[in-house]
Design an enzyme around this catalytic site. Structure first.
Site, PDB file in Angstrom:
ATOM      1  N   GLU A 157      -6.742  -7.500  -1.412  1.00 33.99           N
ATOM      2  CA  GLU A 157      -7.258  -7.478  -0.043  1.00 33.99           C
ATOM      3  C   GLU A 157      -8.727  -7.099  -0.050  1.00 33.99           C
ATOM      4  OE1 GLU A 157      -5.360  -5.027   2.867  1.00 33.99           O
ATOM      5  OE2 GLU A 157      -3.333  -5.610   2.264  1.00 33.99           O
ATOM      6  N   GLU A 178       0.816  -1.223   0.000  1.00 33.81           N
ATOM      7  CA  GLU A 178       0.000   0.000   0.000  1.00 33.81           C
ATOM      8  C   GLU A 178       0.848   1.271   0.000  1.00 33.81           C
ATOM      9  OE1 GLU A 178      -2.752  -0.426   3.267  1.00 33.81           O
ATOM     10  OE2 GLU A 178      -4.076  -1.690   2.080  1.00 33.81           O
TER      11      GLU A 178
END
Ligand SMILES: [Zn+2]
Length: 669
Positions: free
Chosen positions: A307, A153
Site C-alpha cells: 500500500e 495490518e
C-alpha cells in the site's frame, strides 16, 4: 516448504474494493479499462468484504466475487485475494460478544471500527477458519489467484479478556516453568509484588517492567498464532499459493522478526509524510529508506510495497499532495531498496466511510484526466520497462541492528534519561549517515547472523538476550568492525540489570565499563573533542546522555570538554581479536556521524559516494549486471558523479530519479 512467489513482472496495482460499488455496474466496467490505461497488472481484493461475503451467519454470497475474479482474469490482472478478518460483520459481534476486545479497565468494547477482535477467542478463530476454507476451496484453481493476503495490518492492541489472560498465564508457565523463577525474573520483591499463584498475574501494572515486557511479547506471539490459525486452511487447500500479510511501520507492537519466517513474501504499507513544514524531504526519504531496507531484511528477499497513496492520506494531521515527480520518485525508491511491486490504497476513492478523502488512483472526479492518474499511468509504463530488476536484490556489507524487543524493554524501563530514549530515532541517525553516502545497508535483529558483514552498527542495545553478546564478540574477533553507543548492555532478556559494570557481557569486546551516566535535558548541549589530528579533528556537540567510562583495553578517540567529567573518554576504540569495537558514549549529531562513518567505511574497504545533500544512490545487483537508481529528493536539479560505477555523471531533475544499468558491482572501494 513454503512457496516462494514468482514475479512475472514488477507488480503495479491497488486495493480494489469492488464490493463498495456493486450498485454501480458502470463503475466496475469502467475500472477494468482504466486499470489497463494505468498499467495495472495486480490488484488486492476482498480485504474488508466479510459483510458482503457472509451477510448473515452461514449465508454466503460469492457471486459478485466470482464475476470480479473472472473479469480480472480476462484482463490478465493478477489477484492477491484477501481473507476478510480485518473487519467483522455486526452479526458476529452481537451474537458472540467474546470476539470483541476488552480494554485494560475490564470494559468490553462495542462493535466499531476494525482490527479490534480478540485473537484468542475460539469463536473468532472458528469463523475466520470457516470463511477462509470456503475462499480457498472456491478459488484454489482460479487463474486470477496469485497470492493470499491474510487479514490486514495486524497490530498488537492488547485484549484484556479472561480468555487472553488465561492464554498469557499459559505462555508464562512455558517461559518460566514455576512462579519462583518468574518472581525472580521480574524482581517482584520490590514494592512487595510477589505472586503466590498464576491467577494473580494481571498485565496492568507498568511498575513491574518484566511483566509489561512479557505481556507485549505475548500479545505479539498471540497475533502470530492467530495468523497461523487463519492461514491453516489456505496452506492445506492451496499449498502452492504464496501467503503474505501487510506489515506496517515498526511501531505497532509486533515483533516482525519473529513473524517474518511464517510468511512467504514480506509486504508492507508505506505512508511517508512528504513536504512537511520543518522536516526536509531528504530526512523523510532517509527514514523511508530505512523502513524499506528493514522490510527487505526480514527475509533478505525482495519485498512488496502493498500500500501507498498516489497523492494524500486523510488520517495524518496534515497530508499534502505529492509534488510533480515525487510519486515516481517515492515509488522507485521502494523498488531501489528491494520492492518488486508498487501498489496503492486504494484504486477508487470511496464515496463515504473513514477513508472517504484518502487519495486514490481514480478520485471522486471519476476521470483519467487528472495529474495523479497521469503520474500513476506513467509509472506503470516505467515499471513495465524495468524487467531486469526482477532477478536482482540489494546486497549489503553493512548492517544496523534494530530490535523490537529492545525497543519495548527501553519503553517500559524507567531510566535517569526518560525524555530522550527514542531508540528508533537513534537508529535512524546512524542509518542516515550511511544512506547519505550511498551505502547499501541491511537491518538486523539482535539475534541476526553477523558474519556476512564487515561493519555492524548496534545503537542503544539496552537489552542483551542470551547469545547476543557472544555473537557480537565473535563478529569482532573474526575481523568485523562494531559500533555501539551509550545505553548498551544494561539488562538481560527479562529486564534484570547486569551486575558487574555495564555493558557487562560486552565488557571484554568493548574494553571498558560504564561507571555512571549523566543525563542532559532536551536542548541542552555537551561537547566532545577529538584527540587525533585526522579529518575528524575538532569539537562536536553531544546530547541527551553522557556515559562516564572506565577504560580497560580500549583507547580513547575523543574526550568530553565540559562538566565534572571533562577530559574523560567520550569515544573509544578497542582492538579485539582481528577486529575493532567502537563505543560512542554520548549521542552525537549528524555532523559527527557523517565524518565518523566516512572514515570507518573507508577503513572497512566499503565504497561510498560523494552525493549532494538530499540525493541517494541504491543498487540492485544481478548475476552479471546491476540496476542503479539515482534519486533526488530536492525540489531543484542536481548533478551526481558515478565514476565508481563506471558511469558518466547524471543530471537528476527536481524530485527526479535516473535509472541506469551497469556491470555487476563489488561493493568494496
Ligand atoms: Zn481477548
Amino acid at each position: 516448504m513454503s512457496p516462494r512467489p514468482h514475479f512475472p513482472a514488477l507488480l503495479h496495482g491497488a486495493d480494489y474494493n469492488a464490493e463498495q460499488w456493486l450498485a454501480y455496474p458502470e463503475v466496475l466496467h469502467d475500472d477494468l479499462q482504466l486499470m489497463k490505461d494505468a498499467g495495472v497488472n495486480c490488484v488486492s481484493v476482498g480485504i474488508f468484504a466479510w459483510s458482503m461475503l457472509e451477510p448473515e451467519e452461514g449465508v454466503f454470497e460469492f457471486g459478485w466475487l466470482d464475476t470480479l475474479m473472472d473479469s480480472l482474469a480476462n484482463e490478465d490482472i493478477h489477484v492477491i485475494l484477501a481473507t476478510p478478518s480485518g473487519a467483522r460483520p455486526a452479526w458476529l459481534s452481537e451474537r458472540y460478544p467474546e470476539v470483541r476486545q476488552v480494554d485494560a479497565t475490564g470494559r468490553r468494547l462495542p462493535h466499531a471500527g476494525r482490527h479490534n477482535h480478540c485473537r484468542t477467542s475460539p469463536v473468532y478463530r472458528e469463523k475466520c477458519g470457516a470463511i477462509n476454507r470456503l475462499l480457498a476451496s472456491r478459488y484454489a484453481t482460479h487463474p486470477a489467484l496469485f497470492m493470499w493476503h491474510v487479514s490486514n495490518e495486524y497490530g498488537a492492541t492488547p485484549c484484556h479478556c479472561e480468555l487472553c489472560y488465561a492464554a498469557f498465564r499459559n505462555w508464562l508457565r512455558k517461559r518460566y516453568g514455576d512462579l519462583e523463577r518468574l518472581n525472580h525474573a521480574w524482581w517482584t520483591t520490590f514494592w512487595s509484588h510477589r505472586y503466590r499463584c498464576w491467577e494473580e498475574i494481571r498485565p496492568v501494572d507498568p511498575s513491574i517492567q518484566g511483566l509489561m515486557l512479557d505481556w507485549q511479547r505475548f500479545t505479539s506471539d498471540q497475533t502470530l498464532d492467530f495468523f497461523l490459525a487463519e492461514s491453516a486452511p489456505l496452506r492445506e487447500l492451496t499449498p502452492k499459493v504464496p501467503i503474505t500479510t501487510n506489515f506496517m511501520q515498526p511501531d505497532v507492537g509486533l515483533d516482525y522478526w519473529v513473524f517474518a519466517p511464517h510468511v512467504d513474501v514480506i509486504s508492507w504499507d508505506s505512508y511517508p509524510r512528504w513536504h512537511q513544514h520543518g522536516v526536509s524531504d531528504a530526512e523523510t526519504a532517509a527514514r523511508t529508506a530505512f523502513y524499506h531496507d528493514l522490510h527487505r531484511s526480514y527475509k533478505k528477499q525482495p519485498f512488496m510495497l502493498m500500500e501507498s497513496t498516489p497523492s494524500v492520506t486523510n488520517w495524518q494531521g496534515i497530508s499534502r499532495p505529492k509534488r510533480p515527480g515525487l510519486h515516481r520518485l517515492a515509488s522507485l525508491q521502494a523498488v531501489a531498496h528491494g520492492s518488486n511491486s508498487v501498489q496503492y490504497f486504494q484504486w477508487r476513492q470511496s464515496r463515504g466511510g473513514e477513508e472517504q478523502f484518502h487519495g486514490a488512483v481514480v478520485t471522486h472526479q471519476n476521470t483519467a484526466d487528472t495529474r495523479v492518474f497521469r503520474e500513476v499511468a506513467a509509472l506503470g509504463s516505467t515499471l513495465q520497462r524495468l524487467t531486469d530488476v526482477l532477478e536482482t536484490n540489494v546486497e549489503a556489507q553493512v548492517a544496523v541492528i534494530y530490535d523490537f524487543q529492545n525497543e519495548w524493554a527501553l519503553r517500559w524501563s524507567q531510566l535517569p534519561q526518560n525524555e530522550a530514549k527514542d531508540y528508533q530515532a537513534c537508529c535512524l541517525e546512524h542509518y542516515g549517515a550511511l544512506w547519505r553516502q550511498g551505502v547499501a545497508t541491511d537491518i538486523l535483529c539482535a539475534d541476526g547472523e553477523l558474519l556476512r558483514y564487515r561493519l555492524v552498527v548496534a545503537p542503544m542495545l539496552y537489552m542483551l538476550r542470551e547469545g547476543v553478546a557472544e555473537r557480537l564478540e565473535a563478529f569482532v574477533q573474526g575481523g568485523g568492525t562494531l559500533v555501539m553507543t551509550h545505553t548498551t548492555g544494561l539488562v538481560d532478556a527479562g529486564n534484570l540489570a547486569f551486575l558487574g559494570g555495564f555493558p557487562k557481557p560486552l565488557r571484554r569486546t568493548l574494553g571498558l565499563w560504564v561507571e555512571e551516566s549523566d543525563a542532559l535535558y532536551p536542548g541542552q548541549e555537551g561537547r566532545i573533542e577529538m584527540l587525533s589530528t585526522s579529518s575528524m579533528s575538532g569539537c562536536y556537540i553531544s546530547r541527551y546522555v553522557a556515559d562516564l567510562l572506565r577504560l580497560e583495553t580500549a583507547q580513547p578517540l575523543a574526550h568530553y570538554t565540559c562538566e565534572f567529567y571533562a577530559a574523560t573518554p567520550a569515544v573509544t576504540c578497542n582492538a579485539h581479536g582481528a577486529g575493532r569495537a567502537y563505543y560512542l558514549a554520548t549521542r552525537l549529531d549528524g555532523r559527527f556521524l557523517n565524518k565518523f562513518y566516512k572514515l570507518l567505511l573507508s577503513d572497512c574497504g566499503i565504497r561510498t559516494f560523494e552525493l549532494p545533500e538530499g540525493v541517494s544512490v541504491s543498487v540492485r545487483q544481478g548475476k552479471d549486471k546491476c540496476t542503479v537508481f539515482v534519486m533526488n529528493f530536492n525540489n531543484a536539479p542536481q548533478s551526481v558523479a558515478l565514476e565508481s560505477l563506471g558511469l558518466e555523471p547524471v543530471e537528476v531533475g527536481p524530485y527526479g530519479v535516473e535509472v541506469a544499468t551497469a556491470a555487476r558491482q563489488t561493493t568494496s572501494s
